[in-house]
Motif scaffolding. Structure first.
Motif, mmCIF file in Angstrom:
data_model
loop_
_atom_site.group_PDB
_atom_site.id
_atom_site.type_symbol
_atom_site.label_atom_id
_atom_site.label_comp_id
_atom_site.label_asym_id
_atom_site.label_seq_id
_atom_site.Cartn_x
_atom_site.Cartn_y
_atom_site.Cartn_z
ATOM 1 N N LYS A 11 -5.654 -2.509 2.597
ATOM 2 C CA LYS A 11 -6.893 -2.450 3.392
ATOM 3 C C LYS A 11 -6.646 -1.720 4.710
ATOM 4 O O LYS A 11 -7.488 -0.927 5.169
ATOM 5 C CB LYS A 11 -7.424 -3.859 3.638
ATOM 6 N N ASP A 12 -5.504 -1.987 5.338
ATOM 7 C CA ASP A 12 -5.158 -1.301 6.588
ATOM 8 C C ASP A 12 -5.056 0.203 6.372
ATOM 9 O O ASP A 12 -5.503 1.002 7.201
ATOM 10 C CB ASP A 12 -3.825 -1.825 7.137
ATOM 11 N N CYS A 13 -4.449 0.611 5.247
ATOM 12 C CA CYS A 13 -4.311 2.038 4.946
ATOM 13 C C CYS A 13 -5.671 2.699 4.763
ATOM 14 O O CYS A 13 -5.907 3.796 5.283
ATOM 15 C CB CYS A 13 -3.465 2.239 3.689
ATOM 16 N N PHE A 14 -6.562 2.037 4.047
ATOM 17 C CA PHE A 14 -7.893 2.602 3.843
ATOM 18 C C PHE A 14 -8.661 2.729 5.161
ATOM 19 O O PHE A 14 -9.434 3.660 5.354
ATOM 20 C CB PHE A 14 -8.691 1.755 2.844
ATOM 21 N N ARG A 15 -8.426 1.769 6.089
ATOM 22 C CA ARG A 15 -9.084 1.853 7.392
ATOM 23 C C ARG A 15 -8.500 2.990 8.234
ATOM 24 O O ARG A 15 -9.192 3.571 9.076
ATOM 25 C CB ARG A 15 -8.939 0.526 8.143
ATOM 26 N N ALA A 16 -7.225 3.308 7.991
ATOM 27 C CA ALA A 16 -6.526 4.279 8.836
ATOM 28 C C ALA A 16 -6.717 5.727 8.395
ATOM 29 O O ALA A 16 -6.574 6.646 9.199
ATOM 30 C CB ALA A 16 -5.036 3.950 8.884
ATOM 31 N N THR A 17 -7.027 5.948 7.109
ATOM 32 C CA THR A 17 -7.081 7.329 6.615
ATOM 33 C C THR A 17 -8.031 7.470 5.435
ATOM 34 O O THR A 17 -8.239 6.524 4.673
ATOM 35 C CB THR A 17 -5.678 7.816 6.186
ATOM 36 N N GLU A 18 -8.578 8.678 5.308
ATOM 37 C CA GLU A 18 -9.367 9.028 4.122
ATOM 38 C C GLU A 18 -8.509 9.798 3.131
ATOM 39 O O GLU A 18 -8.979 10.141 2.046
ATOM 40 C CB GLU A 18 -10.583 9.867 4.535
ATOM 41 N N LYS A 19 -7.258 10.072 3.496
ATOM 42 C CA LYS A 19 -6.348 10.810 2.618
ATOM 43 C C LYS A 19 -5.805 9.887 1.533
ATOM 44 O O LYS A 19 -5.755 8.665 1.703
ATOM 45 C CB LYS A 19 -5.181 11.381 3.435
ATOM 46 N N PRO A 20 -5.375 10.460 0.409
ATOM 47 C CA PRO A 20 -4.809 9.622 -0.657
ATOM 48 C C PRO A 20 -3.461 9.025 -0.265
ATOM 49 O O PRO A 20 -2.709 9.627 0.498
ATOM 50 C CB PRO A 20 -4.653 10.602 -1.828
ATOM 51 N N PHE A 21 -3.178 7.843 -0.744
ATOM 52 C CA PHE A 21 -1.874 7.217 -0.536
ATOM 53 C C PHE A 21 -1.528 6.408 -1.775
ATOM 54 O O PHE A 21 -2.393 6.082 -2.581
ATOM 55 C CB PHE A 21 -1.857 6.324 0.715
ATOM 56 N N GLY A 22 -0.256 6.103 -1.936
ATOM 57 C CA GLY A 22 0.193 5.368 -3.110
ATOM 58 C C GLY A 22 0.842 4.052 -2.755
ATOM 59 O O GLY A 22 1.167 3.786 -1.593
ATOM 60 N N VAL A 23 1.043 3.233 -3.775
ATOM 61 C CA VAL A 23 1.737 1.953 -3.640
ATOM 62 C C VAL A 23 2.964 1.985 -4.538
ATOM 63 O O VAL A 23 2.891 2.416 -5.694
ATOM 64 C CB VAL A 23 0.816 0.780 -4.038
ATOM 65 N N ASN A 24 4.090 1.557 -4.008
ATOM 66 C CA ASN A 24 5.354 1.542 -4.753
ATOM 67 C C ASN A 24 5.625 0.121 -5.258
ATOM 68 O O ASN A 24 5.699 -0.821 -4.467
ATOM 69 C CB ASN A 24 6.496 2.005 -3.852
ATOM 70 N N ILE A 25 5.789 -0.027 -6.573
ATOM 71 C CA ILE A 25 5.978 -1.363 -7.161
ATOM 72 C C ILE A 25 7.248 -1.386 -8.017
ATOM 73 O O ILE A 25 7.286 -0.785 -9.098
ATOM 74 C CB ILE A 25 4.758 -1.767 -8.017
ATOM 75 N N PRO A 26 8.300 -2.070 -7.556
ATOM 76 C CA PRO A 26 9.506 -2.238 -8.382
ATOM 77 C C PRO A 26 9.203 -3.203 -9.527
ATOM 78 O O PRO A 26 8.817 -4.355 -9.297
ATOM 79 C CB PRO A 26 10.530 -2.833 -7.404
ATOM 80 N N LEU A 27 9.375 -2.751 -10.746
ATOM 81 C CA LEU A 27 8.977 -3.547 -11.908
ATOM 82 C C LEU A 27 9.930 -4.697 -12.208
ATOM 83 O O LEU A 27 9.617 -5.562 -13.028
ATOM 84 C CB LEU A 27 8.828 -2.638 -13.126
ATOM 85 N N LEU A 28 11.080 -4.734 -11.547
ATOM 86 C CA LEU A 28 11.991 -5.861 -11.746
ATOM 87 C C LEU A 28 11.492 -7.129 -11.058
ATOM 88 O O LEU A 28 11.981 -8.226 -11.311
ATOM 89 C CB LEU A 28 13.405 -5.528 -11.274
ATOM 90 N N ARG A 29 10.514 -6.971 -10.177
ATOM 91 C CA ARG A 29 9.955 -8.133 -9.485
ATOM 92 C C ARG A 29 9.216 -9.039 -10.463
ATOM 93 O O ARG A 29 8.487 -8.562 -11.340
ATOM 94 C CB ARG A 29 9.004 -7.693 -8.381
ATOM 95 N N GLY A 30 9.349 -10.322 -10.283
ATOM 96 C CA GLY A 30 8.667 -11.269 -11.145
ATOM 97 C C GLY A 30 7.160 -11.235 -10.993
ATOM 98 O O GLY A 30 6.426 -11.624 -11.908
#
Length: 267
Positions: A11-30
């Motif tokens: 939500k903070d990222c969307f408030r800060a920019t209209e540019k695209p951004f990604g989320v990094n998710i390590p799949l080893l996490r439970g």
């Protein structure tokens, strides 16, 4: 980040920019499935995955029109990623901080091989900390770069000041690889890191090494700033980092260095 903290940051990222951004998710996490669900709910359209198989989530991500990029450390995993339907790969050399591939292939060798065999774009990672490194990566066939440690040592980074100081103080040989039996990790040398290497040399079992590593050791080092017992994950590019800059200034510096490197070669 736990799912709800991730939601807040998105939500903070969307408030800060209209540019695209990604989320990094390590799949080893439970809780990786929960993190992906939050990412979908909040409307993020780019997801980077690592440390696992993206095939597990590719259908639900594609159904929600999300571009998927997976981190790989070898040609074998690059081909599997492409076959799974990912839109791009990050080829991460063993110079990188944090978790690395068991093959221990360097960025210089990995990127051109990936570029030669894959039809999807290749993004280079591992040991890239200035504009010269960006130029080199593109010369090897990458279409972009992923930079970690250099941005961890910026003014806006949420890393602890002790961690940032250790990064900019680091020389060329101040990181090491440990936990080859359970989860190869590159980190800054400190008491914990040296004890970890010694334990491996003494032949400790996987169970003993997992007990020594414990849980949240990286949080202790990176976010709480424990220079003795923390796991201070950082790449070999630390030796190139000499100052803590605001991100805007760092981007300008990277671009200027890239242009200078290009002009030098073209001349």
């Amino acid at each position: 980040m736990k799912p709800e903290l991730l939601r807040e940051h998105i939500k903070d990222c969307f408030r800060a920019t209209e540019k695209p951004f990604g989320v990094n998710i390590p799949l080893l996490r439970g809780d990786s499935a929960e993190l992906i669900e939050v990412t979908i709910q909040e409307g993020v359209k780019i997801v980077f995955t690592s440390a696992g198989s993206p095939a597990r989530f590719i259908d639900v991500l594609k159904k929600n029109e999300i571009r998927v990029v997976h981190v790989v450390s070898s040609i074998k995993f690059g081909l599997k990623t492409e076959a799974a339907g990912c839109d791009a790969v990050v080829g991460e050399g063993v110079e990188a901080g944090g978790h690395n591939g068991a093959e221990q292939i360097t960025t210089l060798c990995l990127i051109p091989q990936l570029a030669d065999v894959l039809k999807i774009p290749v993004i280079a990672a591992g040991g890239i900390a200035d504009g010269r490194g960006i130029f080199a990566a593109l010369s090897l066939g990458a279409e972009g770069v992923q930079i970690g440690t250099r941005f961890a040592a910026t003014a806006e980074s949420s890393a602890h000041p002790n961690y940032k100081r250790r990064v900019i103080e680091a020389g060329d040989g101040d990181t090491l690889l440990a936990y080859k039996k359970i989860a190869l990790v590159r980190m800054l040398k400190n008491d914990f890191a040296l004890r970890s290497v010694k334990a491996e040399e003494e032949g400790w079992s996987e169970e003993q090494l997992k007990e020594l590593l414990g849980k949240k050791r990286e949080r202790l080092g990176i976010f709480e700033g424990d220079e003795t017992e923390g796991e201070m994950e950082a790449g070999q590019g630390s030796g190139l980092i000499k100052e803590i800059l605001p991100v805007k200034d760092l981007f300008n510096k990277l671009i200027a260095e890239f242009i200078a490197a290009k002009e030098k070669i073209c001349a």
